[in-house]
Design a protein around this motif. Sequence first.
Motif, short mmCIF file in Angstrom:
data_model
loop_
_atom_site.label_atom_id
_atom_site.label_comp_id
_atom_site.label_asym_id
_atom_site.label_seq_id
_atom_site.Cartn_x
_atom_site.Cartn_y
_atom_site.Cartn_z
N GLN A 1 0.77 -1.08 -0.12
CA GLN A 1 0.09 0.24 0.14
C GLN A 1 0.99 1.19 -0.05
O GLN A 1 0.60 2.12 -0.81
CB GLN A 1 -0.81 0.03 1.09
N ARG A 2 1.87 1.21 0.67
CA ARG A 2 2.99 2.29 0.71
C ARG A 2 3.41 2.53 -0.55
O ARG A 2 3.64 3.78 -0.90
CB ARG A 2 4.11 2.15 1.77
N VAL A 3 3.85 1.57 -1.33
CA VAL A 3 4.59 1.61 -2.44
C VAL A 3 3.55 2.08 -3.71
O VAL A 3 3.88 3.07 -4.33
CB VAL A 3 5.13 0.04 -3.10
N HIS A 4 2.29 1.47 -3.32
CA HIS A 4 1.38 1.98 -4.42
C HIS A 4 0.94 3.63 -4.26
O HIS A 4 0.98 4.33 -5.21
CB HIS A 4 0.18 1.24 -4.33
N GLN A 5 0.96 4.02 -3.03
CA GLN A 5 0.66 5.37 -2.64
C GLN A 5 1.94 6.26 -3.28
O GLN A 5 1.59 7.39 -3.97
CB GLN A 5 0.14 5.77 -1.35
N THR A 6 3.00 5.78 -2.96
CA THR A 6 4.22 6.49 -3.49
C THR A 6 4.22 6.75 -4.94
O THR A 6 4.63 7.88 -5.51
CB THR A 6 5.39 5.86 -2.86
N LEU A 7 4.05 5.50 -5.81
CA LEU A 7 3.83 5.45 -6.99
C LEU A 7 2.67 6.50 -7.52
O LEU A 7 2.91 7.13 -8.58
CB LEU A 7 3.83 4.15 -7.47
N LEU A 8 1.65 6.51 -6.94
CA LEU A 8 0.55 7.32 -7.42
C LEU A 8 0.82 8.85 -7.33
O LEU A 8 0.47 9.54 -8.04
CB LEU A 8 -0.58 7.00 -6.44
N ASP A 9 1.44 9.22 -6.08
CA ASP A 9 1.94 10.35 -6.03
C ASP A 9 2.97 10.66 -6.93
O ASP A 9 3.09 11.94 -7.66
CB ASP A 9 2.49 10.58 -4.81
N LEU A 10 3.65 9.92 -7.40
CA LEU A 10 5.03 10.11 -8.54
C LEU A 10 4.34 10.16 -9.64
O LEU A 10 4.71 11.19 -10.61
CB LEU A 10 6.06 9.05 -8.25
N ASP A 11 3.34 9.44 -10.08
CA ASP A 11 2.56 9.54 -11.42
C ASP A 11 1.81 10.77 -11.65
O ASP A 11 1.83 11.40 -12.52
CB ASP A 11 1.52 8.44 -11.46
N ARG A 12 1.29 11.38 -10.61
CA ARG A 12 0.58 12.60 -10.45
C ARG A 12 1.77 13.61 -10.86
O ARG A 12 1.44 14.37 -11.80
CB ARG A 12 -0.03 12.88 -9.24
N ARG A 13 2.86 13.76 -10.13
CA ARG A 13 3.87 14.58 -10.80
C ARG A 13 4.44 14.76 -11.97
O ARG A 13 4.61 15.65 -12.75
CB ARG A 13 4.84 14.73 -9.69
#
Length: 145
Positions: free
Chosen positions: A104-116
Amino acid sequence: MAQPTNTQFAVGVHLLTLLAARPGEWRDSQSLAFSPATNAAHARRILGRLREAGLVRSHPGPRGGWMLEREAAQIDLAMVWLALNGEDPVLGMHVPQPDCRAGQRVHQTLLDLDRRARRALLDELARTTVADVVREDSVTTVDGA
């Protein structure tokens, strides 16, 4: 070199430059498909999505075809990206197991990175118009456009 799995953006830009090279002229999907080395059905699918975004228009029938809906200088590449990719993530995403905290942490980090990354990509693409691409292509295309 690895090939991208989705080339719709590149083909879409290519098709728009062919239309921009002959403003006000109806172009059929068969002739448009030749230069980007695709088939007419694929070109029509891409052009259909560009039509839905208001970037091109079509006219059915034997004398019909496709043309730009607006000036090439008014179509930036971010508009093309959004027309063809919508809200799809830039990065390949997966959905982790719901009970895995690390996942879940990895997924959230990647979602934030994807947004940027998406914001940076769109900002960069907005700096270039179809007219800019046509200007940079001073060589006559294969179909003579």
